[in-house]
Scaffold this motif. Structure first.
Motif, PDB file in Angstrom:
ATOM      1  N   MET A 102      45.399  60.496 100.936  1.00 16.71           N
ATOM      2  CA  MET A 102      45.280  61.555 101.932  1.00 16.71           C
ATOM      3  C   MET A 102      46.277  62.680 101.661  1.00 16.71           C
ATOM      4  O   MET A 102      45.967  63.859 101.856  1.00 16.71           O
ATOM      5  N   LEU A 103      47.471  62.316 101.201  1.00 16.70           N
ATOM      6  CA  LEU A 103      48.449  63.344 100.846  1.00 16.70           C
ATOM      7  C   LEU A 103      47.962  64.163  99.650  1.00 16.70           C
ATOM      8  O   LEU A 103      48.170  65.391  99.604  1.00 16.70           O
ATOM      9  N   ALA A 104      47.318  63.501  98.684  1.00 15.37           N
ATOM     10  CA  ALA A 104      46.762  64.228  97.538  1.00 15.37           C
ATOM     11  C   ALA A 104      45.682  65.202  97.989  1.00 15.37           C
ATOM     12  O   ALA A 104      45.625  66.351  97.536  1.00 15.37           O
ATOM     13  N   VAL A 105      44.813  64.751  98.908  1.00 18.87           N
ATOM     14  CA  VAL A 105      43.771  65.628  99.448  1.00 18.87           C
ATOM     15  C   VAL A 105      44.401  66.803 100.189  1.00 18.87           C
ATOM     16  O   VAL A 105      43.943  67.954 100.073  1.00 18.87           O
ATOM     17  N   ALA A 106      45.457  66.540 100.940  1.00 19.23           N
ATOM     18  CA  ALA A 106      46.139  67.614 101.659  1.00 19.23           C
ATOM     19  C   ALA A 106      46.735  68.635 100.695  1.00 19.23           C
ATOM     20  O   ALA A 106      46.690  69.852 100.955  1.00 19.23           O
ATOM     21  N   ARG A 144      48.593  65.369  91.807  1.00 15.70           N
ATOM     22  CA  ARG A 144      48.648  64.260  90.847  1.00 15.70           C
ATOM     23  C   ARG A 144      49.781  63.288  91.187  1.00 15.70           C
ATOM     24  O   ARG A 144      49.656  62.083  90.954  1.00 15.70           O
ATOM     25  N   HIS A 145      50.869  63.800  91.742  1.00 20.07           N
ATOM     26  CA  HIS A 145      52.001  62.945  92.086  1.00 20.07           C
ATOM     27  C   HIS A 145      51.587  61.869  93.092  1.00 20.07           C
ATOM     28  O   HIS A 145      52.056  60.717  93.016  1.00 20.07           O
ATOM     29  N   PHE A 146      50.737  62.216  94.026  1.00 15.34           N
ATOM     30  CA  PHE A 146      50.281  61.239  95.018  1.00 15.34           C
ATOM     31  C   PHE A 146      49.002  60.524  94.576  1.00 15.34           C
ATOM     32  O   PHE A 146      48.791  59.356  94.915  1.00 15.34           O
ATOM     33  N   TYR A 147      48.146  61.235  93.829  1.00 16.46           N
ATOM     34  CA  TYR A 147      46.831  60.697  93.492  1.00 16.46           C
ATOM     35  C   TYR A 147      46.920  59.520  92.521  1.00 16.46           C
ATOM     36  O   TYR A 147      46.256  58.483  92.725  1.00 16.46           O
ATOM     37  N   THR A 148      47.704  59.647  91.470  1.00 16.64           N
ATOM     38  CA  THR A 148      47.743  58.615  90.432  1.00 16.64           C
ATOM     39  C   THR A 148      48.173  57.254  90.971  1.00 16.64           C
ATOM     40  O   THR A 148      47.474  56.250  90.748  1.00 16.64           O
ATOM     41  N   PRO A 149      49.299  57.125  91.685  1.00 18.00           N
ATOM     42  CA  PRO A 149      49.649  55.806  92.215  1.00 18.00           C
ATOM     43  C   PRO A 149      48.672  55.315  93.278  1.00 18.00           C
ATOM     44  O   PRO A 149      48.450  54.103  93.414  1.00 18.00           O
ATOM     45  N   ALA A 150      48.062  56.244  94.028  1.00 12.77           N
ATOM     46  CA  ALA A 150      47.098  55.828  95.045  1.00 12.77           C
ATOM     47  C   ALA A 150      45.885  55.166  94.409  1.00 12.77           C
ATOM     48  O   ALA A 150      45.434  54.097  94.852  1.00 12.77           O
TER      49      ALA A 150
END
Length: 465
Positions: A102-106, A144-150
């Protein structure tokens, strides 16, 4: 250039359409009598879905002359909508990576908004270009910082069974509306980029975007499980096993087959009734699907016919036939093209959701241009572009031929070469090649229609062709 045609009398189109649909009904009945009613209903359901897809393409090509060869992508978006709406959410996956996703989407949303604001408020030039570049690059790395680990965390949650977020857990009928909305949203975005291009450029653009959509669905396991597929989708109709245990259904089957059961010995009736119940439960489910699909097709067909015969439809045909004259009269050609492109794609998305519902699973690897683009275009051309009934007829006729050519061809080859003996090389080769007859026949049908009936089996009756 569209082929010209002789004007038909007011009664002639309806007589021709009635005759064509009567022949199609007879062919489906022939399959039921000669092969099985279960197969006939299966073919009927796929014909209904194909007819809806053909209507969507007819809206784009027949009404406005838009050459969209990205049908496969919009059908796949309808398919993923069935997953996102009907599957229950996977709690473990949301706990593991939902927050970061959700943070990546934001981050992506904030980047888009910031870029739009900069583009609107700053003057064109090097400063605006540098600011936009900085915003986009920063937003990309933040997402990418939030998306990859998610993604890694989500796909690690029981990957053999889950490995994705799941959906909303709503009734799957809502997915049909959501599939149309998702495809319409994607079409609006594509239209902002590609509409206004020359027809061949538009075809290339839509094909490329369609392949991008399929690639995403195949590789983003957290969204669609990729090539591992999503199975066990909910149904809008009863399950066969439930019907087989329902008293009212068993009583109905017993009454319907009372004469046949009465002829059997008393000790054999229970087994015979169980066999009838099993067979009829499958037929009942397929008839229920056919009723739902026919209702959707009827609604879309009525709306399409009303739109085509309204001033909006006459305006679209005027734009199709002569864009320069329509533009000179103050019509916004690009806006109207975008409008009809979105509407047609929405119809294809609805059909894609219906197909996934019928299959009971979402399999991104099965979306191919042959099935979901080439065949749909053949349906529209053979049936009659610009004619809604023609598109429906094309959907029925082409899909029927696609399914039945191989078994009928194998039967013909078997009987025609029986005198050669089973081991004869020519007989073996022909029997092995029977599966390829469908491609040969589709090409032959298309060539014959384009040569002798360029307007299709049911040509357009209004406008200039």
């Amino acid at each position: 250039m569209r082929a010209s045609m002789k004007p038909l009398s007011p009664a002639a189109p309806w007589v021709r359409a009635s005759a064509a649909f009567t022949v199609m009904a007879a062919l489906l009945i022939l399959v039921g009598v000669g092969q099985s009613w279960s197969l006939a209903l299966t073919v009927l359901n796929l014909c209904l879905i194909s007819a809806i897809m053909a209507l969507g393409v007819n809206i784009q090509w027949g009404y406005a002359g838009l050459f969209n060869v990205g049908i496969m992508g919009f059908a796949a978006l309808g398919g993923i909508a069935a997953v996102l709406v009907s599957k229950a959410p996977v709690a473990g996956a949301w706990s593991a990576g939902g927050g970061n996703l959700m943070l990546a989407v934001a981050c992506v949303a904030a980047t888009v908004i910031a870029a739009l604001l900069l583009r609107r408020r700053m003057r064109a030039g090097g400063a605006r270009l540098a600011a936009l570049t900085a915003v986009i690059v920063t937003g990309f790395f933040a997402a990418r910082h939030f998306y990859t680990p998610a993604v890694a965390a989500i796909e690690a949650v029981e990957p053999a069974k889950y490995g994705y977020l799941g959906g909303l857990g709503l009734p799957i009928l809502f997915a049909w509306v959501a599939g149309g909305a998702l495809a319409a949203a994607a079409a609006w975005f594509v239209g902002r980029i590609a509409l206004g291009l020359r027809s061949d450029y538009l075809a290339i653009a839509t094909l490329g975007i369609s392949e991008i959509i399929i690639a995403v669905l195949k590789n983003e396991d957290w969204l669609s499980r990729g090539v591992k597929n999503v199975t066990g989708l909910a149904r809008p109709v009863p399950y066969e096993v439930d019907l087989q245990q329902t008293p009212w259904f068993i009583d109905w089957v017993a009454r319907f087959n009372a004469d046949d059961l009465a002829r059997l010995p008393a000790d054999a009736r229970a087994d015979a009734l169980q066999t009838f119940v099993i067979d009829y439960s499958s037929l009942f489910v397929k008839l229920a699907y056919a009723g739902l699909f026919a209702a959707v097709l009827s609604i879309i067909l009525i709306l399409c016919s009303a739109a085509l015969n309204a001033p909006w439809g006459r305006m679209m045909r005027a734009i199709r036939d002569n864009e320069i004259s329509a533009g000179a009269m103050g019509k916004n050609i690009t806006a109207r093209h975008r409008q009809v492109f979105v509407l047609g794609s929405a119809v294809v998305g609805i059909a894609g959701a219906m197909l996934t519902t019928l299959d009971g699973q979402f399999t991104p690897g099965t979306y191919s241009p042959l099935r979901f683009t080439f065949l749909i275009w053949v349906m529209v051309i053979v049936g009659g572009s610009g004619n809604n009934l023609g598109a429906v007829l094309g959907g029925f006729f082409v899909w029927f031929m696609w399914v039945e050519v191989e078994p009928v061809g194998r039967w013909l080859i078997d009987h025609a070469t029986a005198w050669l003996g089973d081991a004869h090389p020519a007989r073996v080769y022909l029997m092995d090649s029977a599966q390829h007859m469908r491609l040969l026949l589709m090409g032959l049908v298309l060539l014959l229609v384009m040569r002798f009936a360029p307007g299709g089996i049911l040509p357009e009756t209004g406008g200039r062709r």
